[in-house]
Design an enzyme around this catalytic site. Structure first.
Site, mmCIF file in Angstrom:
data_model
loop_
_atom_site.group_PDB
_atom_site.id
_atom_site.type_symbol
_atom_site.label_atom_id
_atom_site.label_comp_id
_atom_site.label_asym_id
_atom_site.label_seq_id
_atom_site.Cartn_x
_atom_site.Cartn_y
_atom_site.Cartn_z
ATOM 1 N N LEU A 63 0.874 -1.170 0.000
ATOM 2 C CA LEU A 63 0.000 0.000 0.000
ATOM 3 C C LEU A 63 0.912 1.221 0.000
ATOM 4 O O LEU A 63 2.019 1.183 0.542
ATOM 5 C CB LEU A 63 -0.885 0.039 1.255
ATOM 6 C CG LEU A 63 -1.993 -1.020 1.372
ATOM 7 C CD1 LEU A 63 -2.697 -0.906 2.725
ATOM 8 C CD2 LEU A 63 -3.016 -0.887 0.246
ATOM 9 N N ASP A 64 0.461 2.327 -0.596
ATOM 10 C CA ASP A 64 1.232 3.568 -0.560
ATOM 11 C C ASP A 64 1.504 3.963 0.891
ATOM 12 O O ASP A 64 0.718 3.656 1.787
ATOM 13 C CB ASP A 64 0.439 4.705 -1.221
ATOM 14 C CG ASP A 64 0.293 4.531 -2.726
ATOM 15 O OD1 ASP A 64 1.015 3.695 -3.294
ATOM 16 O OD2 ASP A 64 -0.550 5.228 -3.311
ATOM 17 N N ARG A 65 2.579 4.707 1.074
ATOM 18 C CA ARG A 65 2.950 5.166 2.412
ATOM 19 C C ARG A 65 1.778 5.798 3.168
ATOM 20 O O ARG A 65 1.565 5.533 4.355
ATOM 21 C CB ARG A 65 4.082 6.213 2.296
ATOM 22 C CG ARG A 65 4.580 6.734 3.630
ATOM 23 C CD ARG A 65 5.492 7.936 3.464
ATOM 24 N NE ARG A 65 4.737 9.155 3.196
ATOM 25 C CZ ARG A 65 5.277 10.373 3.166
ATOM 26 N NH1 ARG A 65 6.572 10.540 3.337
ATOM 27 N NH2 ARG A 65 4.532 11.432 2.922
ATOM 28 N N ARG A 164 -5.696 7.230 -6.582
ATOM 29 C CA ARG A 164 -5.424 8.653 -6.400
ATOM 30 C C ARG A 164 -5.513 9.406 -7.727
ATOM 31 O O ARG A 164 -6.112 10.489 -7.813
ATOM 32 C CB ARG A 164 -4.042 8.826 -5.755
ATOM 33 C CG ARG A 164 -3.981 8.191 -4.373
ATOM 34 C CD ARG A 164 -2.577 7.905 -3.882
ATOM 35 N NE ARG A 164 -1.852 9.126 -3.514
ATOM 36 C CZ ARG A 164 -0.695 9.121 -2.873
ATOM 37 N NH1 ARG A 164 -0.120 7.970 -2.551
ATOM 38 N NH2 ARG A 164 -0.097 10.258 -2.568
#
Length: 217
Positions: A63-65, A164
């Site tokens: 998962l993205d930060r 996003r």
């Protein structure tokens, strides 16, 4: 290259949603890298924290930060291979919740826009109809409140920053996004994107399993 906010990982204790002899499922906090970055200052990450408690844990997906939510790790090489294949073949089903800028007019829809890395501004991604890789996201409105909308997002592909960039392309950037949001939409304490549910088949039994973590926003 686009500057991201400084890395200041949260110190929340590890939240384990499920564990057995083959897999461990955790709820990743926002602000924590999934895997180590380049350099000592980016060494702290979910993988190393999970391995401190489960030494044989192996990475399956990321998962993205700034995204929080459900992540699964394999505890054996076989489990890791099996789970990785489920993600590659799109058999693993992920559902996200997000708060986005503005009032989304329709109730449901699908974004089908190919994505590619925006090299001069990496790690940003962008829509590119000629060279981009296929990326598809289903979305559904859950609630409209003031000048924001809560949506459920179901990615059909797993491109970097897919949700996003797709929400940005719709004109409804995800709130608190340090890379894509601007002005008031950016002025939130975190990225308002959470992996709420993950459905997989257990790598040993083949049994369908579902893991959930409620969005903290």
């Amino acid at each position: 290259m686009t500057e991201i906010t400084p890395y200041d990982p949260p110190t929340d204790p590890l939240v384990v949603l499920h564990e057995d002899s083959d897999i461990v499922v955790v709820d990743k906090p926002s602000g924590l890298l999934s895997v180590p970055g380049r350099g000592e200052h980016l060494a702290d990450c979910l993988l190393t924290r999970v391995q401190a408690a489960f030494p044989t844990a192996l990475l399956v997906h990321r998962l993205d930060r700034d995204t929080s939510g459900v992540m699964v790790f394999g505890l054996t090489p076989h489990a890791q291979r099996n789970l990785s294949k489920q993600f590659e073949e799109r058999k693993a089903k992920k559902t996200y919740v997000a708060r986005v800028w503005g009032k989304v007019a329709e109730k449901t829809g699908t974004v089908d826009l190919p994505l590619i890395v925006d090299w001069p501004n990496r790690p940003r991604q962008m829509v590119d109809h000629e060279n981009g890789k296929p990326a598809i996201t289903d979305w559904r409105v859950l609630k409209v409140k003031g000048n924001e909308t809560r949506v459920r997002l179901t990615p059909k592909t797993g491109r970097s920053h897919q949700l996003r960039v797709h929400m940005l392309a719709l004109g409804h950037v995800i709130l608190g996004d340090p890379l894509y949001a601007e002005g008031e939409a950016r002025d939130f304490e975190r990225l308002m994107l959470h992996s709420e549910e993950l459905r997989i088949n257990h790598p040993e039994s083949g049994k369908g399993m579902s893991f959930r973590a409620k969005a903290p926003f």
